[in-house]
Motif scaffolding. Sequence first.
Motif, PDB file in Angstrom:
ATOM      1  N   MET A   1       0.834  -1.194   0.000  1.00 29.12           N
ATOM      2  CA  MET A   1       0.000   0.000   0.000  1.00 29.12           C
ATOM      3  C   MET A   1       0.872   1.248   0.000  1.00 29.12           C
ATOM      4  SD  MET A   1      -3.145  -0.924  -0.147  1.00 29.12           S
ATOM      5  CE  MET A   1      -3.957   0.592   0.172  1.00 29.12           C
ATOM      6  N   ILE A   2       0.357   2.253  -0.613  1.00 27.13           N
ATOM      7  CA  ILE A   2       1.072   3.520  -0.709  1.00 27.13           C
ATOM      8  C   ILE A   2       0.552   4.456   0.375  1.00 27.13           C
ATOM      9  CG2 ILE A   2       1.537   5.489  -2.183  1.00 27.13           C
ATOM     10  CD1 ILE A   2       1.066   3.641  -4.549  1.00 27.13           C
ATOM     11  N   ASP A   3       1.458   5.170   0.965  1.00 28.61           N
ATOM     12  CA  ASP A   3       1.114   6.124   2.008  1.00 28.61           C
ATOM     13  C   ASP A   3       0.357   7.303   1.392  1.00 28.61           C
ATOM     14  OD1 ASP A   3       1.006   7.402   4.443  1.00 28.61           O
ATOM     15  OD2 ASP A   3       3.058   8.173   4.318  1.00 28.61           O
ATOM     16  N   ASP A   4      -0.742   7.729   2.030  1.00 33.90           N
ATOM     17  CA  ASP A   4      -1.533   8.845   1.514  1.00 33.90           C
ATOM     18  C   ASP A   4      -0.734  10.139   1.463  1.00 33.90           C
ATOM     19  OD1 ASP A   4      -3.764   7.294   1.102  1.00 33.90           O
ATOM     20  OD2 ASP A   4      -4.626   7.727   3.076  1.00 33.90           O
ATOM     21  N   LYS A   5       0.211  10.302   2.372  1.00 32.67           N
ATOM     22  CA  LYS A   5       1.028  11.517   2.380  1.00 32.67           C
ATOM     23  C   LYS A   5       1.879  11.610   1.119  1.00 32.67           C
ATOM     24  CE  LYS A   5       1.291  11.942   7.376  1.00 32.67           C
ATOM     25  NZ  LYS A   5       2.169  11.931   8.539  1.00 32.67           N
ATOM     26  N   ARG A   6       2.383  10.465   0.644  1.00 32.85           N
ATOM     27  CA  ARG A   6       3.192  10.454  -0.579  1.00 32.85           C
ATOM     28  C   ARG A   6       2.343  10.802  -1.789  1.00 32.85           C
ATOM     29  NH1 ARG A   6       6.182   5.126  -1.367  1.00 32.85           N
ATOM     30  NH2 ARG A   6       7.006   6.282  -3.132  1.00 32.85           N
ATOM     31  N   ILE A   7       1.112  10.323  -1.827  1.00 34.11           N
ATOM     32  CA  ILE A   7       0.208  10.639  -2.935  1.00 34.11           C
ATOM     33  C   ILE A   7      -0.134  12.120  -2.912  1.00 34.11           C
ATOM     34  CG2 ILE A   7      -2.109  10.255  -3.858  1.00 34.11           C
ATOM     35  CD1 ILE A   7      -1.833   7.344  -2.976  1.00 34.11           C
ATOM     36  N   GLU A   8      -0.432  12.663  -1.734  1.00 34.90           N
ATOM     37  CA  GLU A   8      -0.731  14.095  -1.621  1.00 34.90           C
ATOM     38  C   GLU A   8       0.467  14.938  -2.027  1.00 34.90           C
ATOM     39  OE1 GLU A   8      -2.139  14.806   2.330  1.00 34.90           O
ATOM     40  OE2 GLU A   8      -3.903  13.546   2.057  1.00 34.90           O
ATOM     41  N   ALA A   9       1.668  14.501  -1.680  1.00 34.43           N
ATOM     42  CA  ALA A   9       2.879  15.231  -2.064  1.00 34.43           C
ATOM     43  C   ALA A   9       3.058  15.221  -3.583  1.00 34.43           C
ATOM     44  CB  ALA A   9       4.098  14.634  -1.383  1.00 34.43           C
ATOM     45  N   ALA A  10       2.756  14.093  -4.216  1.00 34.89           N
ATOM     46  CA  ALA A  10       2.864  14.012  -5.676  1.00 34.89           C
ATOM     47  C   ALA A  10       1.827  14.916  -6.347  1.00 34.89           C
ATOM     48  CB  ALA A  10       2.695  12.574  -6.140  1.00 34.89           C
ATOM     49  N   GLN A  11       0.620  14.959  -5.799  1.00 32.62           N
ATOM     50  CA  GLN A  11      -0.419  15.833  -6.345  1.00 32.62           C
ATOM     51  C   GLN A  11      -0.027  17.302  -6.173  1.00 32.62           C
ATOM     52  OE1 GLN A  11      -3.901  14.534  -4.226  1.00 32.62           O
ATOM     53  NE2 GLN A  11      -4.194  12.759  -5.565  1.00 32.62           N
ATOM     54  N   ALA A  12       0.559  17.644  -5.035  1.00 30.33           N
ATOM     55  CA  ALA A  12       1.022  19.019  -4.809  1.00 30.33           C
ATOM     56  C   ALA A  12       2.148  19.368  -5.778  1.00 30.33           C
ATOM     57  CB  ALA A  12       1.486  19.192  -3.364  1.00 30.33           C
ATOM     58  N   ALA A  13       2.995  18.403  -6.098  1.00 27.09           N
ATOM     59  CA  ALA A  13       4.085  18.651  -7.046  1.00 27.09           C
ATOM     60  C   ALA A  13       3.538  18.933  -8.439  1.00 27.09           C
ATOM     61  CB  ALA A  13       5.030  17.456  -7.073  1.00 27.09           C
ATOM     62  N   VAL A  14       2.472  18.238  -8.836  1.00 22.64           N
ATOM     63  CA  VAL A  14       1.848  18.492 -10.140  1.00 22.64           C
ATOM     64  C   VAL A  14       1.306  19.910 -10.179  1.00 22.64           C
ATOM     65  CG1 VAL A  14      -0.098  17.877 -11.625  1.00 22.64           C
ATOM     66  CG2 VAL A  14       1.316  16.088 -10.644  1.00 22.64           C
ATOM     67  N   ASN A  15       0.618  20.326  -9.116  1.00 24.62           N
ATOM     68  CA  ASN A  15       0.061  21.676  -9.088  1.00 24.62           C
ATOM     69  C   ASN A  15       1.147  22.737  -9.013  1.00 24.62           C
ATOM     70  OD1 ASN A  15      -2.703  21.261  -9.412  1.00 24.62           O
ATOM     71  ND2 ASN A  15      -2.928  20.675  -7.280  1.00 24.62           N
TER      72      ASN A  15
END
Length: 86
Positions: A1-15
């Motif tokens: 499973m992937i940590d939700d914090k890592r996914i949120e960080a990746a989404q913030a990087a896209v923005n």
Amino acid sequence: MIDDKRIEAAQAAVNKCRERDNEIVKPNDKMPWKREVVRQLKPGDKGYLPPVTDFVTLEFHNGFVVVPAEYFNKLSKAKKKKLMKF
């Protein structure tokens, strides 16, 4: 499973990249490795990229990929299938 914090960080990087793409810059004559921001594009300007709110997260055995949903939906069926196969 992937940590939700890592996914949120990746989404913030896209923005953050989209925000940087909305900058109009000019080269600095004295220091060519630096750039000067002339102005920011605003909503309604040609070429403005709004922040992304909907993402598609594809999880693989060795990591994950975060893609804006609008780009993922524009992909052909073959490319989507190839991405989902891994």
